[in-house]
Enzyme design. Structure first.
Site, PDB file in Angstrom:
ATOM      1  N   PRO A 175       0.856  -1.188   0.000  1.00  0.00           N
ATOM      2  CA  PRO A 175       0.000   0.000   0.000  1.00  0.00           C
ATOM      3  C   PRO A 175       0.888   1.233   0.000  1.00  0.00           C
ATOM      4  O   PRO A 175       1.643   1.462   0.948  1.00  0.00           O
ATOM      5  CB  PRO A 175      -0.787  -0.116   1.319  1.00  0.00           C
ATOM      6  CG  PRO A 175      -0.484  -1.472   1.867  1.00  0.00           C
ATOM      7  CD  PRO A 175       0.788  -1.936   1.268  1.00  0.00           C
ATOM      8  N   VAL A 194       1.915   5.122   0.115  1.00  0.00           N
ATOM      9  CA  VAL A 194       1.545   6.472   0.561  1.00  0.00           C
ATOM     10  C   VAL A 194       2.715   7.354   0.172  1.00  0.00           C
ATOM     11  O   VAL A 194       3.872   6.972   0.344  1.00  0.00           O
ATOM     12  CB  VAL A 194       1.335   6.518   2.093  1.00  0.00           C
ATOM     13  CG1 VAL A 194       1.285   7.963   2.586  1.00  0.00           C
ATOM     14  CG2 VAL A 194       0.056   5.787   2.469  1.00  0.00           C
ATOM     15  N   ASP A 219       5.885   1.960   1.982  1.00  0.00           N
ATOM     16  CA  ASP A 219       5.010   0.787   2.106  1.00  0.00           C
ATOM     17  C   ASP A 219       4.295   0.946   3.440  1.00  0.00           C
ATOM     18  O   ASP A 219       4.890   0.761   4.505  1.00  0.00           O
ATOM     19  CB  ASP A 219       5.872  -0.487   2.075  1.00  0.00           C
ATOM     20  CG  ASP A 219       5.016  -1.754   2.129  1.00  0.00           C
ATOM     21  OD1 ASP A 219       3.837  -1.663   2.541  1.00  0.00           O
ATOM     22  OD2 ASP A 219       5.554  -2.822   1.771  1.00  0.00           O
ATOM     23  N   HIS A 220       3.042   1.305   3.354  1.00  0.00           N
ATOM     24  CA  HIS A 220       2.323   1.686   4.580  1.00  0.00           C
ATOM     25  C   HIS A 220       2.054   0.484   5.492  1.00  0.00           C
ATOM     26  O   HIS A 220       1.614   0.620   6.614  1.00  0.00           O
ATOM     27  CB  HIS A 220       1.011   2.386   4.213  1.00  0.00           C
ATOM     28  CG  HIS A 220       0.586   3.417   5.222  1.00  0.00           C
ATOM     29  ND1 HIS A 220       1.053   3.448   6.520  1.00  0.00           N
ATOM     30  CD2 HIS A 220      -0.266   4.474   5.127  1.00  0.00           C
ATOM     31  CE1 HIS A 220       0.501   4.455   7.170  1.00  0.00           C
ATOM     32  NE2 HIS A 220      -0.313   5.111   6.341  1.00  0.00           N
ATOM     33  N   ARG A 221       2.356  -0.708   5.010  1.00  0.00           N
ATOM     34  CA  ARG A 221       2.220  -1.866   5.890  1.00  0.00           C
ATOM     35  C   ARG A 221       3.237  -1.788   7.016  1.00  0.00           C
ATOM     36  O   ARG A 221       3.017  -2.289   8.120  1.00  0.00           O
ATOM     37  CB  ARG A 221       2.439  -3.172   5.122  1.00  0.00           C
ATOM     38  CG  ARG A 221       1.371  -3.475   4.072  1.00  0.00           C
ATOM     39  CD  ARG A 221       1.721  -4.730   3.300  1.00  0.00           C
ATOM     40  NE  ARG A 221       3.015  -4.613   2.621  1.00  0.00           N
ATOM     41  CZ  ARG A 221       3.589  -5.593   1.938  1.00  0.00           C
ATOM     42  NH1 ARG A 221       2.995  -6.777   1.847  1.00  0.00           N
ATOM     43  NH2 ARG A 221       4.746  -5.409   1.349  1.00  0.00           N
TER      44      ARG A 221
END
Lengths: 504, 474
Positions: free
Chosen positions: A299, A301, A475-477
């Site tokens: 994901p 951002v 990587d918003h994880r």
């Protein structure tokens, strides 16, 4: 004397491995070949045997620790052995240890290897054409395992060996497992699985007549199409496998340097107008697949910031002639690299990777920074290895050198692998902000907008200042927005005050 | 540089225009290198002028005469008369055509031809003295030099070649008349070829050999087959006798031999032929000037790329070591030219075949059974006697056999020994098999033409596999 033992190269391309369990303690007496530790590579657990008879003197790595290959992990006291240069003896043992580690995993496979290699009585059985090819490719034909009758080495075997695929034969348990994982991990650019583009090179293949016709149309040798299916004990190939293989072959060929000269695009006229059809293949498709994988896995951002770099511009202007005297071309990129490494050290989570299988976050304590380069063939990301250990001019030279090689298509695969963080300079073409796609499985990428004078408000006045727009995708994880903002703040500080880099 | 010299430069300088040198020169030139070939005598070297070609010409002449005279069993009655001078001029015609062909090929491929004797004058320089008084000399500067000066017959003490009484192989190939009696010193392959030839032309041949058998280096059953046939042709062998001296006797010679125990014998003949081997020509090249030293036998050591101990100086053919065979020289010549041109070439021949043009012929390649065992293989051997070959019987040449040696585990063909009609040709199939890494299955399952001698190769292979049809399996 003391004998050092370094972590051997337990699989091709693997740069580090985890010590799972120590099987010995300090003070234990060990005999040669006795397993002293279990080491986990990406997929296999390998026993590491002692190279000597002796006593364990020191254990230098903890259980669970990731150890770079080549690091000393254990030392032994060896009685009665004459003092010799530690470095050399350790190296010697290294080689043995590799073999031992491999044999410990799969003795049966080693026997297979012997059977499969047409080397006997000092001779390697191969046709002169295969021997010549080996010389052309710089392959020691004696090291190639043969797949022909009696184990004769074929041209295909030589090619496979040159491409490294031959390793699967002799040392399947360790090498194939690890090399596959590292290929995937370090080279997101590989779209089709390597195996499907590889020729199977059988002697006999069964297939339906329709499949044979498709193979003929596609210009594919049925014997080369990979398959797991059999009929009456013979390999059986389906139509879809033929098409898949043909496609993989085309992709592989297109990726070749020669394939840069693409065939002329087809055009067709529709009701609306003329449409040009360009095959989506080769490097373009490889890039596409990598982008797709990254975008839909991580994901994204993107955090934006503008940084005023008046001092950086002045510093670089001052240093440029000095660099030229030393035969280096100083761009802004080495400064950015330095600043990025400094910021990564303060915010290590951005120098990481998510190991989805193990459900672990790998935070890298080394700094291999990828620098995206636009080439005629498409985007490539050469990697400046060990960027934290290099001075400004070395970084400048490395970047220039790698970019040139990428553009000339002479860059090696290894030079595009192993990155921990990437930078893309879209501003070189023009633009302010963008959404860089993460070079998966890395977890962050920094995009640079164009460096130019822009209006900046200072003490209530609008003044013209040199600024760089920054776009950081994360990587918003793994990385939160606040982490990203903090990283960019640190980075900005270094870029605003480049003299701070002197402290790095 | 000597005053008056002219100096030229070349990429590749080849010394010697024999089968090693001219092949290297043509190949180098084909690969775009400026190439200069220096020859002091005749294009084609020993092979074309004094060896392979003239000997095979005379052997064919002798075979024709002997065959015609001995064909009563086939119902042919003839009493051929041999005009040796005519045979020589036919042979010379063959040689001239070939040497002329070599010269034309060199020119057509853009090789610069220089006649003269080359001697190294220092690093990167060779001085070529042109033949004859006042012909002058020239210095040629080279980037790469290829030494291809071949070999010359070995003389033994007291037997200096005068080509009148004491003949070298060269002299023996140039006789205008058939001698009534000939003493041949040496039962190696040259001695055996020429003994058989002259025996067939009607000469009483006596062979003296220091060792205790003919054709040393070949397996017993091969040497025995050839020797037996030579004896049938009237050749008389005296083993364990070394030629110690000769003296003129009547119009001919009287040769004295000595055994190890000091017993002497004398043999009278028209001429004595000394054929005890050949030695490389490396002593006239001024190798000191470039710091290159031949080994104790005069050979130049080379690596797999044909390069000597001195950078950019290469050696091919007889000077580069055993086996001293024309085809080995040519193969090396091609490799060296390609190496110099930067091609990925190397001498990695698995085996170099050899042929002896005796009656019957011998053709060998690769390993014998014993050599294969020594090399760590578990050899399996298959054999086909020529007297079971339809074609050999129709040729009325039933002596000999084909033997193939293979690795029992993998089936790889490791070598072969053929003695029989056309063995020199038949061996090519086994050479290909060895070089390709072919298996018994590969050769045995290749359909061979009937009725031919080549079927014997297939049969020997099938015999090794245990399913020969036309012979009993071992």
């Amino acid at each position: 004397m003391v004998r050092e033992f370094k972590l051997p190269d337990v699989g091709e391309g693997l740069t580090e491995a985890e010590i799972v369990t120590w099987l010995v303690e300090v003070g234990d007496t060990v005999t040669e070949d006795q397993p002293v530790a279990e080491v986990e590579t990406d997929k296999a657990v390998v026993e590491v045997p002692s190279p000597v008879n002796g006593t364990v003197r020191e254990i230098l790595a903890d259980e669970g620790e990731m150890v770079p290959v080549g690091n000393v992990i254990i030392t032994f006291d060896v009685e009665g052995e004459e003092a010799e240069p530690v470095e050399e003896s350790a190296d010697d043992e290294d080689d043995e240890a590799v073999e031992d580690a491999v044999s410990a995993v799969s003795e049966a496979d080693e026997e297979d290897e012997n059977e499969g290699t047409a080397q006997q009585g000092g001779r390697t059985f191969a046709a002169p054409s295969a021997r010549r090819l080996a010389r052309e490719l710089g392959v020691d034909i004696g090291a190639v395992s043969g797949s022909g009758p009696g184990g004769r080495v074929t041209e295909q075997d030589v090619r496979a060996h040159a491409e490294g695929a031959d390793d699967e034969e002799p040392e399947p348990a360790v090498k194939s497992a690890t090399s596959k994982v590292t290929d995937e991990a370090e080279e997101p650019a590989t779209s089709a699985p390597a195996s499907s583009a590889e020729a199977a090179g059988r002697d006999r293949t069964l297939a339906a007549p329709a499949t044979r016709r498709v193979a003929e149309e596609e210009g594919v040798a049925l014997d080369d199409v990979p398959t797991d299916e059999t009929r009456d004990g013979e390999a059986f190939v389906t139509e879809s496998q033929v098409r898949e293989y043909a496609e993989a072959q085309r992709a592989a060929q297109a990726a070749d340097a020669e394939a840069v000269t693409e065939e002329a695009p087809e055009t067709e006229t529709t009701a609306e107008g003329e449409v040009e059809r360009i095959a989506y293949k080769g490097v373009r498709r490889t890039i596409g697949n990598a982008m797709e994988r990254s975008k839909y896995t991580a994901p994204h951002v993107t955090h934006h910031e503008e940084v005023v770099v008046e001092d950086l511009v002045a510093t670089r202007e001052r240093l440029k002639p000095v660099a030229e005297e030393r035969d280096s071309r100083l761009t802004y990129m080495p400064f950015v690299l330095k600043a990025v490494v400094a910021a990564l050290k303060e915010h290590p989570i951005l120098n990481s990777q998510l190991d989805e299988d193990a459900e672990e976050i790998l935070v890298k304590h080394y700094y291999n920074i990828g620098v995206a380069v636009a080439t005629d063939a498409g985007l490539m990301v050469p990697v400046v290895k060990g960027a934290d250990e290099k001075d400004m001019l070395t970084l400048a030279d490395d970047v220039n050198d790698l970019a040139t090689k990428a553009r000339e298509r002479s860059i090696k695969r290894e030079e595009m692998q192993g990155g921990t963080f990437s930078i893309t300079n879209f501003g070189a073409v023009g633009g302010e902000y963008a959404t860089p796609i993460i070079n998966y499985p890395e977890t962050a990428i920094l995009g640079l907008g164009a460096l130019k004078q822009r209006p900046v408000v200072e003490d209530g006045e609008v003044v013209a200042k040199h600024t760089i727009p920054l776009s950081l995708s994360i990587d918003h994880r793994i990385i939160d927005g606040a982490d990203a903002a903090r990283f960019v703040n640190t980075l900005s500080e270094y870029l605003e005050n480049p003299e701070l880099l002197l402290l790095e | 540089m000597v005053v008056g010299d002219i100096s030229t430069g070349t990429d590749v300088l080849v010394v010697g225009a024999g089968p090693g040198g001219y092949v290297a020169a043509i190949r180098a030139s084909q690969l775009g290198l400026d190439t200069t070939l220096v020859e002091k005598d005749a294009y084609g070297g020993v092979c074309l002028n004094r060896g392979c070609i003239p000997s095979k010409a005379l052997i064919t002449g002798a075979d024709t005469a002997h065959g015609a005279a001995n064909a009563e069993a086939m119902g042919v009655h003839a009493d051929p008369a041999v005009d040796m001078a005519a045979m020589q001029s036919w042979k010379d015609g063959v040689v001239d055509q070939l040497t002329g062909g070599v010269e034309k090929l060199c020119k057509a491929n853009g090789v610069n031809l220089v006649e003269g004797t080359a001697e190294f004058a220092g690093e990167g320089r060779v001085r070529v003295a042109h033949g004859g008084e006042g012909q002058g000399s020239e210095t040629i500067e080279y980037e790469h030099a290829i030494i291809a000066t071949g070999s010359r017959p070995i003389q033994i003490p007291g037997f200096e070649f005068d080509e009148e009484h004491v003949l070298s192989s060269q002299g023996a190939l140039s006789l205008d008349t058939v001698p009534d009696e000939l003493v041949v010193v040496g039962a190696g392959y040259i001695g055996m070829e020429l003994s058989t030839t002259y025996a067939k032309l009607g000469t009483d041949v006596t062979v003296v050999e220091m060792l205790d058998s003919a054709l040393p280096g070949y397996e017993d059953d091969i040497a025995r087959t050839v020797r037996k046939r030579a004896e049938e042709l009237g050749v008389e062998f005296h083993f364990g006798e070394g030629a110690s001296e000769w003296e003129p006797h009547n119009d001919g010679v009287r040769v004295t031999t000595e055994t190890e125990d000091g017993e002497t014998s004398t043999y009278a003949a028209d001429k004595v032929l000394v054929a005890v081997g050949r030695s490389p020509v490396t002593d006239t090249l001024g190798l000191d000037a470039i710091g290159l030293e031949p080994d104790e036998n005069g050979f130049l050591a080379t690596d797999e790329f044909g390069e000597t101990a001195v950078d950019d100086v290469y050696a091919v053919g007889d000077v580069a070591g055993e086996p001293m065979l024309a085809h080995k020289a040519s193969a090396e010549g091609e490799v060296v030219a390609e190496v110099i041109a930067g091609e990925p070439a190397a001498m990695d021949f698995q085996a170099i075949p050899a042929a002896v043009f005796t009656d019957p012929e011998i053709g060998t390649v690769g390993m014998t059974e014993a050599e294969a065992a020594d090399a760590g293989f578990d050899p399996v051997v298959g054999k086909m006697p020529m007297n079971a070959s339809g074609r050999a019987l129709t040729l009325s040449e039933p002596e000999g056999f084909v033997r193939v040696v293979a690795d029992s585990e993998t089936g790889f063909v490791l070598g072969g020994q053929i003695v029989g009609p056309e063995a020199s040709e038949l061996v090519a199939e086994l050479a290909l098999a060895v070089e390709m890494g072919a298996t018994l299955e590969d050769v045995g399952s290749t359909v061979h033409t009937h009725p031919t001698l080549s079927e014997a190769v297939m049969e020997a292979v099938k015999n090794a596999q245990g399913h020969a049809i036309h012979t009993l399996n071992r």
